[in-house]
Design a protein around this motif. Structure first.
Motif, PDB file in Angstrom:
ATOM      1  N   ALA A 107       0.970  -1.238   0.101  1.00 23.33           N
ATOM      2  CA  ALA A 107      -0.068  -0.085   0.339  1.00 23.33           C
ATOM      3  C   ALA A 107       0.814   1.272  -0.033  1.00 23.33           C
ATOM      4  CB  ALA A 107      -1.035   0.118   1.235  1.00 23.33           C
ATOM      5  N   GLN A 108       1.754   1.135   0.631  1.00 25.95           N
ATOM      6  CA  GLN A 108       2.829   2.382   0.903  1.00 25.95           C
ATOM      7  C   GLN A 108       3.465   2.715  -0.541  1.00 25.95           C
ATOM      8  OE1 GLN A 108       5.771   2.123   3.832  1.00 25.95           O
ATOM      9  NE2 GLN A 108       6.027   4.139   3.993  1.00 25.95           N
ATOM     10  N   VAL A 109       3.979   1.657  -1.072  1.00 25.74           N
ATOM     11  CA  VAL A 109       4.666   1.894  -2.511  1.00 25.74           C
ATOM     12  C   VAL A 109       3.606   2.367  -3.366  1.00 25.74           C
ATOM     13  CG1 VAL A 109       5.372   0.879  -4.497  1.00 25.74           C
ATOM     14  CG2 VAL A 109       6.236   0.010  -2.198  1.00 25.74           C
ATOM     15  N   ILE A 110       2.352   1.970  -3.461  1.00 22.48           N
ATOM     16  CA  ILE A 110       1.358   2.434  -4.486  1.00 22.48           C
ATOM     17  C   ILE A 110       0.961   3.624  -4.207  1.00 22.48           C
ATOM     18  CG2 ILE A 110      -1.274   1.984  -5.011  1.00 22.48           C
ATOM     19  CD1 ILE A 110      -0.491  -1.229  -4.544  1.00 22.48           C
ATOM     20  N   GLU A 111       0.629   3.969  -2.898  1.00 15.12           N
ATOM     21  CA  GLU A 111       0.295   5.528  -2.404  1.00 15.12           C
ATOM     22  C   GLU A 111       1.243   6.446  -2.921  1.00 15.12           C
ATOM     23  OE1 GLU A 111      -0.585   4.994   1.636  1.00 15.12           O
ATOM     24  OE2 GLU A 111      -2.772   4.854   1.148  1.00 15.12           O
ATOM     25  N   GLN A 112       2.716   6.043  -2.709  1.00 18.23           N
ATOM     26  CA  GLN A 112       3.790   6.919  -2.895  1.00 18.23           C
ATOM     27  C   GLN A 112       3.892   7.324  -4.648  1.00 18.23           C
ATOM     28  OE1 GLN A 112       6.979   4.756  -1.530  1.00 18.23           O
ATOM     29  NE2 GLN A 112       7.176   6.146   0.470  1.00 18.23           N
ATOM     30  N   VAL A 113       3.506   6.153  -5.299  1.00 20.62           N
ATOM     31  CA  VAL A 113       3.469   6.442  -6.788  1.00 20.62           C
ATOM     32  C   VAL A 113       2.611   7.097  -7.049  1.00 20.62           C
ATOM     33  CG1 VAL A 113       3.716   5.164  -8.993  1.00 20.62           C
ATOM     34  CG2 VAL A 113       5.086   3.897  -7.048  1.00 20.62           C
ATOM     35  N   LEU A 114       1.229   6.851  -6.542  1.00 23.63           N
ATOM     36  CA  LEU A 114       0.072   7.668  -7.180  1.00 23.63           C
ATOM     37  C   LEU A 114       0.164   9.155  -6.596  1.00 23.63           C
ATOM     38  CD1 LEU A 114      -2.828   5.375  -6.022  1.00 23.63           C
ATOM     39  CD2 LEU A 114      -2.340   6.001  -8.292  1.00 23.63           C
ATOM     40  N   THR A 115       0.991   9.495  -5.392  1.00 24.30           N
ATOM     41  CA  THR A 115       0.954  10.751  -5.038  1.00 24.30           C
ATOM     42  C   THR A 115       1.836  11.532  -6.220  1.00 24.30           C
ATOM     43  OG1 THR A 115       0.594  10.113  -2.767  1.00 24.30           O
ATOM     44  CG2 THR A 115       1.611  12.278  -3.066  1.00 24.30           C
ATOM     45  N   VAL A 158       8.204  -5.733  -4.369  1.00 27.14           N
ATOM     46  CA  VAL A 158       7.128  -4.774  -4.066  1.00 27.14           C
ATOM     47  C   VAL A 158       7.140  -3.633  -4.649  1.00 27.14           C
ATOM     48  CG1 VAL A 158       6.124  -3.376  -2.067  1.00 27.14           C
ATOM     49  CG2 VAL A 158       6.438  -5.748  -1.717  1.00 27.14           C
ATOM     50  N   GLU A 159       8.374  -2.897  -4.661  1.00 27.73           N
ATOM     51  CA  GLU A 159       8.354  -1.581  -5.428  1.00 27.73           C
ATOM     52  C   GLU A 159       8.181  -1.780  -6.752  1.00 27.73           C
ATOM     53  OE1 GLU A 159       9.966   1.467  -4.451  1.00 27.73           O
ATOM     54  OE2 GLU A 159      10.230   0.767  -2.510  1.00 27.73           O
ATOM     55  N   ALA A 160       8.602  -2.746  -7.680  1.00 28.19           N
ATOM     56  CA  ALA A 160       8.366  -3.016  -8.917  1.00 28.19           C
ATOM     57  C   ALA A 160       6.986  -3.307  -9.427  1.00 28.19           C
ATOM     58  CB  ALA A 160       9.315  -4.018  -9.516  1.00 28.19           C
ATOM     59  N   MET A 161       6.316  -4.151  -8.476  1.00 24.49           N
ATOM     60  CA  MET A 161       4.944  -4.573  -8.696  1.00 24.49           C
ATOM     61  C   MET A 161       3.999  -3.519  -8.471  1.00 24.49           C
ATOM     62  SD  MET A 161       5.267  -8.350  -6.762  1.00 24.49           S
ATOM     63  CE  MET A 161       3.359  -8.423  -6.864  1.00 24.49           C
ATOM     64  N   GLY A 162       4.088  -2.548  -7.430  1.00 21.20           N
ATOM     65  CA  GLY A 162       3.515  -1.435  -7.118  1.00 21.20           C
ATOM     66  C   GLY A 162       3.522  -0.526  -8.273  1.00 21.20           C
ATOM     67  N   GLN A 163       4.800  -0.199  -8.566  1.00 19.18           N
ATOM     68  CA  GLN A 163       4.951   0.823  -9.945  1.00 19.18           C
ATOM     69  C   GLN A 163       4.332   0.329 -11.182  1.00 19.18           C
ATOM     70  OE1 GLN A 163       7.806   3.608  -9.666  1.00 19.18           O
ATOM     71  NE2 GLN A 163       6.381   4.427 -11.290  1.00 19.18           N
ATOM     72  N   ALA A 164       4.331  -0.861 -11.380  1.00 20.82           N
ATOM     73  CA  ALA A 164       3.729  -1.721 -12.775  1.00 20.82           C
ATOM     74  C   ALA A 164       2.178  -1.542 -12.418  1.00 20.82           C
ATOM     75  CB  ALA A 164       4.290  -3.175 -12.765  1.00 20.82           C
ATOM     76  N   ALA A 165       1.639  -1.639 -11.317  1.00 21.60           N
ATOM     77  CA  ALA A 165       0.091  -1.735 -11.079  1.00 21.60           C
ATOM     78  C   ALA A 165      -0.363  -0.459 -11.360  1.00 21.60           C
ATOM     79  CB  ALA A 165      -0.059  -2.100  -9.682  1.00 21.60           C
ATOM     80  N   LEU A 189      -2.780   0.934 -14.358  1.00 19.19           N
ATOM     81  CA  LEU A 189      -4.007   1.963 -14.115  1.00 19.19           C
ATOM     82  C   LEU A 189      -4.068   3.181 -14.898  1.00 19.19           C
ATOM     83  CD1 LEU A 189      -6.779   1.648 -12.399  1.00 19.19           C
ATOM     84  CD2 LEU A 189      -5.505   2.478 -10.600  1.00 19.19           C
ATOM     85  N   LEU A 190      -2.973   3.814 -14.809  1.00 17.77           N
ATOM     86  CA  LEU A 190      -3.011   5.156 -15.032  1.00 17.77           C
ATOM     87  C   LEU A 190      -3.070   5.105 -16.857  1.00 17.77           C
ATOM     88  CD1 LEU A 190      -0.655   7.081 -12.716  1.00 17.77           C
ATOM     89  CD2 LEU A 190      -3.056   6.483 -12.851  1.00 17.77           C
ATOM     90  N   GLU A 191      -2.558   4.141 -17.513  1.00 19.02           N
ATOM     91  CA  GLU A 191      -2.819   4.080 -19.048  1.00 19.02           C
ATOM     92  C   GLU A 191      -4.184   3.675 -19.179  1.00 19.02           C
ATOM     93  OE1 GLU A 191      -0.117   1.084 -20.498  1.00 19.02           O
ATOM     94  OE2 GLU A 191       1.785   2.097 -19.557  1.00 19.02           O
ATOM     95  N   GLU A 192      -5.026   2.756 -18.307  1.00 18.56           N
ATOM     96  CA  GLU A 192      -6.167   2.580 -18.306  1.00 18.56           C
ATOM     97  C   GLU A 192      -7.184   3.850 -18.310  1.00 18.56           C
ATOM     98  OE1 GLU A 192      -8.133  -0.875 -18.333  1.00 18.56           O
ATOM     99  OE2 GLU A 192      -6.208  -1.475 -19.329  1.00 18.56           O
ATOM    100  N   ILE A 193      -7.014   4.703 -17.429  1.00 19.38           N
ATOM    101  CA  ILE A 193      -7.638   5.954 -17.020  1.00 19.38           C
ATOM    102  C   ILE A 193      -7.404   6.821 -18.244  1.00 19.38           C
ATOM    103  CG2 ILE A 193      -7.588   7.908 -15.485  1.00 19.38           C
ATOM    104  CD1 ILE A 193      -7.010   5.846 -13.469  1.00 19.38           C
ATOM    105  N   ALA A 194      -6.175   6.911 -19.020  1.00 20.14           N
ATOM    106  CA  ALA A 194      -5.864   7.520 -19.795  1.00 20.14           C
ATOM    107  C   ALA A 194      -6.513   7.268 -21.180  1.00 20.14           C
ATOM    108  CB  ALA A 194      -4.148   8.154 -20.177  1.00 20.14           C
ATOM    109  N   GLY A 195      -7.031   6.047 -21.395  1.00 18.02           N
ATOM    110  CA  GLY A 195      -7.717   5.526 -22.603  1.00 18.02           C
ATOM    111  C   GLY A 195      -6.654   4.842 -23.536  1.00 18.02           C
ATOM    112  N   THR A 196      -5.401   4.707 -22.840  1.00 23.29           N
ATOM    113  CA  THR A 196      -4.643   3.729 -23.740  1.00 23.29           C
ATOM    114  C   THR A 196      -4.314   2.649 -23.009  1.00 23.29           C
ATOM    115  OG1 THR A 196      -2.877   4.910 -22.716  1.00 23.29           O
ATOM    116  CG2 THR A 196      -3.574   5.718 -24.837  1.00 23.29           C
ATOM    117  N   PRO A 197      -5.292   1.543 -23.006  1.00 21.50           N
ATOM    118  CA  PRO A 197      -5.102   0.290 -22.013  1.00 21.50           C
ATOM    119  C   PRO A 197      -3.787  -0.597 -22.181  1.00 21.50           C
ATOM    120  CG  PRO A 197      -7.370   0.503 -23.177  1.00 21.50           C
ATOM    121  CD  PRO A 197      -6.573   1.449 -23.862  1.00 21.50           C
TER     122      PRO A 197
END
Length: 341
Positions: A77-85, A297-304, A308-316
């Motif tokens: 969760a911490q890795v994912i939150e850091q990358v999102l922020t 964990v770092e690589a997996m969080g970054q990849a996730a 997701l952001l590619e999906e949101i941007a419309g380039t799945p």
């Protein structure tokens, strides 16, 4: 807005009441991350946003995790939150608790709040007995999502996983090199995809490296819960089968396995070798320090997040499984097989 509500939001966001007031009233002088934190706090507490803030909801990303008592989930969760922020989004962490909110309830809550996307960590997608239709419906509502650990062909989405088969093969190879011939596998309930994969890796490597049949290898698998107590129960069953080494499905289970050995008057690693799984942050404080399989964990969080952001941007991103190789970290809980008297 009342003073009580202001103080609630300020406490949740970790800012002053004056800052909350500035955000609500649209005043300048507040950084974007702080503004997003205040808006997320309002959402989490169930306060309706002022109309000027509603269009900002595209910046919210839901993160649904199982209980946080297993240190691997807060680490992810911490890795994912850091990358999102860092990418300008505000993560909203939702935790399933026994007797509390279910994954479906949390999903509905996030969708109703207008989140831009959702990350599911080890959720119902990982349970082979759960109905995958819930995710088909979610996709139908236009909400992008990504899954971590647990793959199913029934859901069209990006999946990010640790290679469970390869992980267990690494552990078994290490133990065979140390001379162990009776190696057991202590894992959680069989219905979970990562568990099924760990068993496949175990049976395959034991058959290849030791003179055992698939049936004999299956007999050295003990199922319990992914907890310290679960590891203790599974280890006791495997010690009854004369195992001199135990590979565990989580670090917590490995702690339980060490406890089980000690209660029998056995020493780790002199009498029994124990391997964990995750390499969660607390493991270096174990006694002895735990040999374990490190989830990247770092690589997996970054990849996730990227997917997701590619999906949101419309380039799945490809609706496939991105598989990450674990690493065997050898510490003090594994040693050469004890010489038989």
């Amino acid at each position: 807005m009342s003073v009580g509500r202001l103080s609630d939001i300020a406490a949740q966001a970790g800012v002053s009441e004056a800052t909350v007031s500035r955000v609500i009233n649209g005043k300048a002088g507040v950084s974007a991350p702080t503004r997003q934190a205040v808006v997320a706090a309002m959402d989490v507490l169930g306060y309706e946003r002022p109309s000027r803030l509603r269009e900002r909801s595209a910046g919210l990303i839901g993160l649904i995790t199982p209980e946080l008592s297993n240190p691997i989930f807060p680490a992810l969760a911490q890795v994912i939150e850091q990358v999102l922020t860092s990418r300008g989004y505000t993560p909203v962490l939702c935790t399933q608790t026994p007797g509390g909110s279910t994954e479906d309830q949390l999903t509905d809550l996030l969708v109703d709040r207008g989140v831009a996307g959702i990350v599911f960590v080890s959720g119902l997608h990982a349970d082979s007995t759960a109905d995958p239709n819930r995710y088909v419906k979610l996709a139908g509502r236009g909400v992008p999502f990504v899954m971590i650990n647990g793959y199913t062909e029934a859901v069209s989405a990006p999946f990010v996983s640790t290679d469970d088969r390869a992980a267990v093969r690494l552990a078994v190879s290490h133990l065979v090199e140390l001379g162990h011939e009776r190696i057991g596998l202590a894992v959680g309930p069989r219905r979970f995809v990562p568990v099924l994969r760990k068993i496949e890796g175990f049976v395959q490597s034991v058959r290849t490296l030791l003179p055992l049949t698939a049936e004999q290898a299956e007999g050295l698998v003990a199922h319990s819960l992914f907890t310290v107590e679960g590891g203790q129960a599974a280890a006791n069953a495997l010690l009854d089968e004369d195992c001199t080494a135990i590979v565990c499905g989580s670090d917590l289970m490995a702690f339980g396995a060490i406890r089980a050995a000690r209660q029998r008057g056995l020493s780790v690693p002199a009498d029994v070798s124990v391997v964990g799984f995750d390499d969660s942050p607390l493991i270096v404080f174990a006694d002895p320090p735990l040999t374990t399989l490190r989830q990247p964990v770092e690589a997996m969080g970054q990849a996730a997040v990227n997917a997701l952001l590619e999906e949101i941007a419309g380039t799945p991103a490809p609706h496939a499984e991105f598989v990450f190789l674990p690493e065997l970290v050898v510490r003090g809980s594994t040693a050469a097989r004890p010489r038989m008297p």
